[in-house]
Design a protein around this motif. Sequence first.
Motif, PDB file in Angstrom:
ATOM      1  N   PRO A 174       0.828  -1.205   0.000  1.00 24.49           N
ATOM      2  CA  PRO A 174       0.000   0.000   0.000  1.00 24.49           C
ATOM      3  C   PRO A 174       0.864   1.256   0.000  1.00 24.49           C
ATOM      4  O   PRO A 174       2.051   1.212   0.320  1.00 24.49           O
ATOM      5  CB  PRO A 174      -0.800  -0.125   1.304  1.00 24.49           C
ATOM      6  N   SER A 175       0.267   2.373  -0.335  1.00 23.10           N
ATOM      7  CA  SER A 175       0.989   3.642  -0.335  1.00 23.10           C
ATOM      8  C   SER A 175       1.309   4.065   1.093  1.00 23.10           C
ATOM      9  O   SER A 175       0.744   3.536   2.066  1.00 23.10           O
ATOM     10  CB  SER A 175       0.140   4.726  -1.006  1.00 23.10           C
ATOM     11  N   ASP A 176       2.210   5.028   1.224  1.00 27.20           N
ATOM     12  CA  ASP A 176       2.554   5.540   2.558  1.00 27.20           C
ATOM     13  C   ASP A 176       1.328   6.103   3.262  1.00 27.20           C
ATOM     14  O   ASP A 176       1.172   5.943   4.484  1.00 27.20           O
ATOM     15  CB  ASP A 176       3.636   6.612   2.444  1.00 27.20           C
ATOM     16  N   ASP A 177       0.454   6.763   2.514  1.00 27.88           N
ATOM     17  CA  ASP A 177      -0.768   7.307   3.116  1.00 27.88           C
ATOM     18  C   ASP A 177      -1.681   6.194   3.615  1.00 27.88           C
ATOM     19  O   ASP A 177      -2.287   6.311   4.691  1.00 27.88           O
ATOM     20  CB  ASP A 177      -1.512   8.170   2.090  1.00 27.88           C
ATOM     21  N   ASP A 178      -1.766   5.105   2.845  1.00 30.46           N
ATOM     22  CA  ASP A 178      -2.601   3.979   3.270  1.00 30.46           C
ATOM     23  C   ASP A 178      -2.033   3.318   4.526  1.00 30.46           C
ATOM     24  O   ASP A 178      -2.780   2.911   5.421  1.00 30.46           O
ATOM     25  CB  ASP A 178      -2.715   2.948   2.147  1.00 30.46           C
ATOM     26  N   VAL A 179      -0.709   3.185   4.571  1.00 37.46           N
ATOM     27  CA  VAL A 179      -0.079   2.590   5.756  1.00 37.46           C
ATOM     28  C   VAL A 179      -0.333   3.461   6.982  1.00 37.46           C
ATOM     29  O   VAL A 179      -0.615   2.961   8.079  1.00 37.46           O
ATOM     30  CB  VAL A 179       1.433   2.400   5.533  1.00 37.46           C
ATOM     31  N   LEU A 247      11.010  -4.013   6.663  1.00 37.39           N
ATOM     32  CA  LEU A 247      10.072  -5.050   6.230  1.00 37.39           C
ATOM     33  C   LEU A 247       9.160  -4.542   5.126  1.00 37.39           C
ATOM     34  O   LEU A 247       8.850  -5.266   4.174  1.00 37.39           O
ATOM     35  CB  LEU A 247       9.229  -5.527   7.420  1.00 37.39           C
ATOM     36  N   MET A 248       8.749  -3.296   5.236  1.00 39.02           N
ATOM     37  CA  MET A 248       7.842  -2.727   4.236  1.00 39.02           C
ATOM     38  C   MET A 248       8.497  -2.581   2.873  1.00 39.02           C
ATOM     39  O   MET A 248       7.822  -2.603   1.843  1.00 39.02           O
ATOM     40  CB  MET A 248       7.316  -1.380   4.720  1.00 39.02           C
ATOM     41  N   ASP A 249       9.796  -2.446   2.855  1.00 39.88           N
ATOM     42  CA  ASP A 249      10.521  -2.282   1.591  1.00 39.88           C
ATOM     43  C   ASP A 249      10.945  -3.602   0.965  1.00 39.88           C
ATOM     44  O   ASP A 249      11.488  -3.624  -0.137  1.00 39.88           O
ATOM     45  CB  ASP A 249      11.759  -1.398   1.803  1.00 39.88           C
ATOM     46  N   MET A 250      10.706  -4.726   1.662  1.00 41.70           N
ATOM     47  CA  MET A 250      11.152  -6.024   1.170  1.00 41.70           C
ATOM     48  C   MET A 250      10.109  -6.668   0.258  1.00 41.70           C
ATOM     49  O   MET A 250       8.907  -6.512   0.452  1.00 41.70           O
ATOM     50  CB  MET A 250      11.438  -6.975   2.334  1.00 41.70           C
ATOM     51  N   ALA A 273       3.280  -6.939  12.243  1.00 43.86           N
ATOM     52  CA  ALA A 273       4.239  -6.097  12.942  1.00 43.86           C
ATOM     53  C   ALA A 273       3.597  -4.792  13.393  1.00 43.86           C
ATOM     54  O   ALA A 273       3.875  -4.288  14.492  1.00 43.86           O
ATOM     55  CB  ALA A 273       5.439  -5.810  12.045  1.00 43.86           C
ATOM     56  N   LEU A 274       2.725  -4.223  12.567  1.00 39.49           N
ATOM     57  CA  LEU A 274       2.044  -2.980  12.932  1.00 39.49           C
ATOM     58  C   LEU A 274       1.130  -3.180  14.139  1.00 39.49           C
ATOM     59  O   LEU A 274       1.039  -2.315  15.018  1.00 39.49           O
ATOM     60  CB  LEU A 274       1.243  -2.456  11.743  1.00 39.49           C
ATOM     61  N   VAL A 275       0.451  -4.323  14.211  1.00 40.93           N
ATOM     62  CA  VAL A 275      -0.408  -4.620  15.357  1.00 40.93           C
ATOM     63  C   VAL A 275       0.437  -4.853  16.610  1.00 40.93           C
ATOM     64  O   VAL A 275       0.120  -4.353  17.696  1.00 40.93           O
ATOM     65  CB  VAL A 275      -1.294  -5.845  15.074  1.00 40.93           C
TER      66      VAL A 275
END
Length: 314
Positions: A174-179, A247-250, A273-275
């Motif tokens: 997802p986009s940075d805004d969505d994240v 992790l988000m960039d992998m 990981a976010l949770v």
Amino acid sequence: MRLGVLDIGSNTGHLLVVDAHGGAAPLPASSHKQPLRLAEHLDEDGAVTKKGIKALTDFCASATQIAEDKGCEEMLGFATSAVRDSVNSDEVLAHVEENSGVRLEVLSGEDEARLTFLAVRRWFGWSAGRLAVFDIGGGSLEIAGGTDEAPDVAWSLPLGAARMARAWFGGGRPSDDDVRELRKQVRAEIARDAGHLLRGGVPDRAAATSKTFRSLARICGAAPSGDGPLVPRALELETLSGWIPKLMDMSSDELAELPGVSPSRTHQIVPGALVAEACMDIFDLTELEICPWALREGVILERLDQISVVTRQR
């Protein structure tokens, strides 16, 4: 006695065969698992698809045969959030029973949290004091806390790693805004009822269970599973927060190469990981100890307690 525990989770179907008796730790004798990914076999209306029902039924039939082959006197079958939340859960359960002979009990979110808490309490013992327990599954997040074997508070939230991967990561990264929006929603959902746990005071010990937390701890440097269950393991907030941008960039292939990550679960690592980070931030925890016992062990322990009570009454 030899018990079979059939756990139908949102990600995996798992039959665990144990040798167990009151007063002793359940001793694993055999394990059979299969990725079912029921949380991702839902149609637009929230019903388990025919493909998902068939996969579940076939697995239950094979698990029954294995349990018989291994000499199980009893098999305890239960399902969690993927079946619990599906709009056709009654149809799913009836089809499974008719075609495999397995009657699955659908656990409520509160019962799931309660039984997981029981397992963690028995693992760490009374010396843990006031205990807080977190469990990220495929479909839901369970939180429980208390000073006894039954938690004072226990609740479930629709923040499972597979559920969020399907909703937010189905089209790729997802986009940075969505994240940012996902992060905001996750934290608001957890914080809404955080007072249930916080009113009891700061926990003396905070623990996490199940695959998502184990994988994250391994990524962050915890000992591998091959070192055995008695090796202390923990997930530190500072280390996890440092890993999340990486992790988000992998890619999926890069995630699959990380220690402790199953190829079938790479898409769940970032939402999980976010949770996990949100739980630790909101409850002001610098680390979570990883407990090797979770829901399956809680189901076993409660059943052994019931058998012990009946035996004493005879």
